[in-house]
Design an enzyme around this catalytic site. Structure first.
Site, short mmCIF file in Angstrom:
data_model
loop_
_atom_site.label_atom_id
_atom_site.label_comp_id
_atom_site.label_asym_id
_atom_site.label_seq_id
_atom_site.Cartn_x
_atom_site.Cartn_y
_atom_site.Cartn_z
N VAL A 1 0.85 -1.19 0.00
CA VAL A 1 0.00 0.00 0.00
C VAL A 1 0.88 1.23 0.00
O VAL A 1 1.82 1.35 0.80
CB VAL A 1 -0.93 0.01 1.22
CG1 VAL A 1 -1.48 1.40 1.49
CG2 VAL A 1 -2.08 -0.98 1.02
N LYS A 2 0.59 2.16 -0.92
CA LYS A 2 1.26 3.46 -0.93
C LYS A 2 0.31 4.49 -0.36
O LYS A 2 -0.83 4.60 -0.79
CB LYS A 2 1.66 3.85 -2.35
CG LYS A 2 2.32 5.22 -2.43
CD LYS A 2 2.41 5.74 -3.85
CE LYS A 2 2.97 7.16 -3.86
NZ LYS A 2 2.89 7.81 -5.18
#
Length: 350
Positions: free
Chosen positions: A236-237
């Site tokens: 996840v960014k």
């Protein structure tokens, strides 16, 4: 090695000695050299996904640490080619983008289908490619904000990508459609053996209230992360949180008082710890974005972001404009400085 203490300045003692008590590190699934074997191998991911994810962790200066440094260059679409590349026009050439990632010691390069497809036969075997599938283009007038698909998963596979990336604008009117599209794309990517990276961004003008932008609040970004891992993002960014209490300030959704009284404080490491916890307590790696280039302070800001991410239990940093909007030598130095944070054994998880 980079003089990290000097770059942190007056914040050095606070950032380097803080201990998170609300969610202690012992409760987290932490990054490490064996992360794929210890964590991902127990999931439903096919063996080819494990192989490609391991190739990400095995590449660049951070190889074997369990941390990642990724160069993302999709701003030519997300903003405009002029705003992204006028400060350094040589990066209009995709070859130079990949060369910067290689010279900068990155684990991977993330860019558009067009950029990576144009140089795939030259570089796909030298550094893991992450193809960003959807984008928000700003040429429509008047501007509107939506993520639309610019390619398909099979094209990413055919050009030799190790992973695919996509954005969902959580909170926007189009988020339900984006969520369905990206979920289908991620399922197909896993089927073909590619890992998945989700940009879990919040987008709604109503998230700004009384001069505060709650699109970067810990509670709302944490929920965006929790939605992202639900569609099986492998990484996840997320933007690093700058505040908290979005649910309360905007008076919508559901939350719990314990999140604000016991699980978090106003400390940036504790706020980022909630982002990590929202990614299945670290079973899905959290990488924070480096943000826009602001000039001379870019190096110090990037190092500060990396220290907070690492001490919170995150998996790394994705640093774009701060690196490619400056002379190549300086861009490489900035990428190396960020990586030095994760290579420094003295910077431990809080």
């Amino acid at each position: 090695m980079t003089d990290i203490q000097s770059l942190l300045g007056d914040d050095a003692k606070d950032l380097m000695t803080h201990t998170s008590l609300g969610i202690p590190k012992e409760d987290l699934v932490l990054p490490g050299y064996d992360f794929v074997d210890r964590v991902v191998a127990a999931t439903d991911r096919p063996p080819r996904v494990l192989r490609n994810l391991q190739s990400l962790f095995d590449h660049g200066r951070l190889a074997g640490t369990g941390y990642v440094s990724i160069l993302p260059v999709d701003q030519g679409i997300e903003h405009s080619a002029a705003s992204a590349f006028a400060p350094n026009p040589r990066y209009l050439d995709p070859k130079n983008i990949v060369e910067l990632a290689l010279e900068g010691g990155c684990n991977a390069v993330a860019s558009t289908l067009g950029v990576l497809g144009s140089v795939s036969r030259r570089y796909a075997h030298r550094i893991p490619f992450i193809v960003k599938l959807n984008h928000n283009e700003l040429l429509t007038y008047p501007n509107h904000y939506d993520q639309v698909m610019f390619g398909n998963v099979r094209q990413c596979f055919d050009l030799g990508a190790a992973g695919v990336g996509a954005t969902v604008y959580f909170g926007s009117e189009q988020s339900d459609r984006q969520l369905r599209e990206v979920s289908e794309a991620f399922a197909k990517a896993h089927e073909l053996g590619m890992f998945t990276v989700l940009w879990c961004y919040l987008r709604n003008s109503a998230f700004k209230k009384d001069g505060v932008d709650y699109a970067v609040s810990a509670d709302l970004t944490g929920q965006a992360n929790h939605l992202g891992v639900t569609i099986e993002a492998d990484i996840v960014k997320q933007k690093q949180p700058e505040n908290n209490g979005g649910y309360r300030a905007l008076d919508f959704g559901k939350t719990h008082p314990l999140l604000y009284s016991e699980l978090t404080t106003d400390h940036p490491i504790d706020l980022t710890r909630w982002q990590v916890a929202s990614c299945y307590m670290g079973r899905v790696g959290l990488i924070n974005s480096g943000g826009a280039s602001a000039g001379q302070d870019d190096l110090a800001q990037a190092v500060r972001t990396a220290v907070i991410n690492k001490r919170a239990g995150g998996t790394g940093l994705i640093t774009g404009r701060k690196a490619f909007q400056r002379p190549t030598r300086e861009g490489v130095e900035l990428l190396h400085a960020v990586q030095d944070v994760y290579l420094d054994d003295g910077i431990t998880i809080a």
